[in-house]
Design a protein around this motif. Structure first.
Motif, short mmCIF file in Angstrom:
data_model
loop_
_atom_site.label_atom_id
_atom_site.label_comp_id
_atom_site.label_asym_id
_atom_site.label_seq_id
_atom_site.Cartn_x
_atom_site.Cartn_y
_atom_site.Cartn_z
N THR A 86 0.85 -1.19 0.00
CA THR A 86 0.00 0.00 0.00
C THR A 86 0.88 1.24 0.00
OG1 THR A 86 -1.86 1.07 1.11
CG2 THR A 86 -0.12 0.17 2.52
N LYS A 87 0.25 2.40 -0.15
CA LYS A 87 0.97 3.67 -0.05
C LYS A 87 0.64 4.33 1.28
CE LYS A 87 1.73 4.71 -4.93
NZ LYS A 87 1.52 5.68 -6.03
N ASP A 136 -3.12 2.00 -5.75
CA ASP A 136 -3.60 3.38 -5.85
C ASP A 136 -3.46 3.92 -7.27
OD1 ASP A 136 -4.26 3.35 -3.21
OD2 ASP A 136 -2.49 4.44 -2.53
#
Length: 321
Positions: A86-87, A136
């Motif tokens: 994930t970011k 994302d």
């Protein structure tokens, strides 16, 4: 593929076999079919009860090939981001930074993949299909070579979830393993009694013999293996019968045809040949198709398995001369 006996494929096959036999007792089909999948460039689903050396085999294979290896233990509470990454917003730089998940590796062991819900299982779909991961909105390439080895417990085990059809179709091969023979289990106990530890492969004398580039070159060589038009037609006839057979509810897609041809070429190279013979196709038909067909519900209730139906199909289809 000229002078195949001097080819990198044979060196890799013999080297991997030699190293795996240092820690794996018996399990001949598991070893052979895993190596064929490796040189054919596909992912592998391995089904069997816990404790049959599935994880040990994959860890040893990764070490022999000097590849980056990561393991995910799939559990009911695992989330897709736990797999892909994930970011995360960095307060100091005021920017989002990528935190890569364990999917970013050469060899991914997805352990007990059917113990996690379908939403998380699907987190592997893009990685297996495209060798990329989207986080994302950003598409990120995975290392090369990239290969998923997934293990699953038999579906009748408590706490298991069936794999989505789109995901299971991405596995080049499904290998089913059973308990070892008494002789093999006796040998396993002797080795452990003498100090064998599956957590210390260096102590077992496992050597890193090859590089990622060696694997990529071997796959290029497998693609050069020759297959005659009559054998391509033989594959098409087998697949067509899975769609027309009255015992099968859903037959194999064209991806199954491609997988069977790919594995037959891999089996030929594994055997030291630069051409496919009918036996290569017959040998590979069950492991490449058993997870791509769905039997009629009444047959499953009667305990009839996909393997038996595929054996009947192979006996029915005329073999080219």
């Amino acid at each position: 593929m000229e002078n195949l006996e001097n080819n990198k494929v044979i060196n890799i096959v013999e080297g991997i076999n030699r190293e795996l036999r240092k820690v794996i007792v018996e399990q001949d089909e598991l070893i052979e079919q895993s190596i064929i999948s490796l040189i054919s460039g596909g992912h592998v689903l391995i089904e069997g009860v816990p404790g049959l050396a599935k994880t040990l085999m994959i860890k040893t294979l990764a070490k022999t090939l000097d590849l980056d290896f990561k393991r995910i233990q799939f559990t009911p509470d695992l989330m897709p981001a736990d797999v892909t990454g994930t970011k995360i917003f960095n307060m100091q730089t005021r920017e989002f930074e990528l935190t890569k998940g364990p999917v970013f590796t050469n060899f991914l062991l997805a352990d007990e993949i059917n113990r996690t819900p379908p939403k998380t299982q699907a987190g592997l779909l893009e990685a297996m299909a495209e060798n990329t991961v989207s986080i994302d909105g950003e598409m990120i390439d995975l290392p090369s070579p990239y290969m998923v080895f997934a293990t699953q417990n038999p579906l009748e085990y408590e706490g298991t979830y069936p794999l989505p059809e789109a995901l299971i179709d991405r596995f080049l091969m499904k290998i089913v393993i059973d308990y070892p023979s008494l002789k093999a289990e006796n040998e396993v106990l002797k080795r452990h009694n003498q100090g064998f530890s599956s957590t210390d492969l260096d102590k077992c004398g496992i050597q890193s013999l090859f590089t990622p580039e060696d694997i990529l070159r071997s796959r290029e060589e497998v693609q050069k293996v020759q297959i005659e038009e009559a054998l391509i037609e033989y594959i098409v006839n087998i697949i067509a019968e899975t769609r027309n057979n009255p015992t099968i509810d859903i037959g194999s897609s064209p991806r199954g045809s491609i997988a069977l041809m790919q594995c037959a070429k891999g089996a030929a190279a594994y055997s030291g040949r630069d051409y496919v013979i009918p036996e290569d196709i017959k040998k590979m038909a069950i492991p490449t198709l058993r997870h791509r067909i769905i039997l009629k519900p009444e047959l499953e209730l009667e305990g009839i398995k996909a393997d038996q139906v595929l054996k009947d199909i192979l006996a029915k289809i005329k073999v080219p001369r």
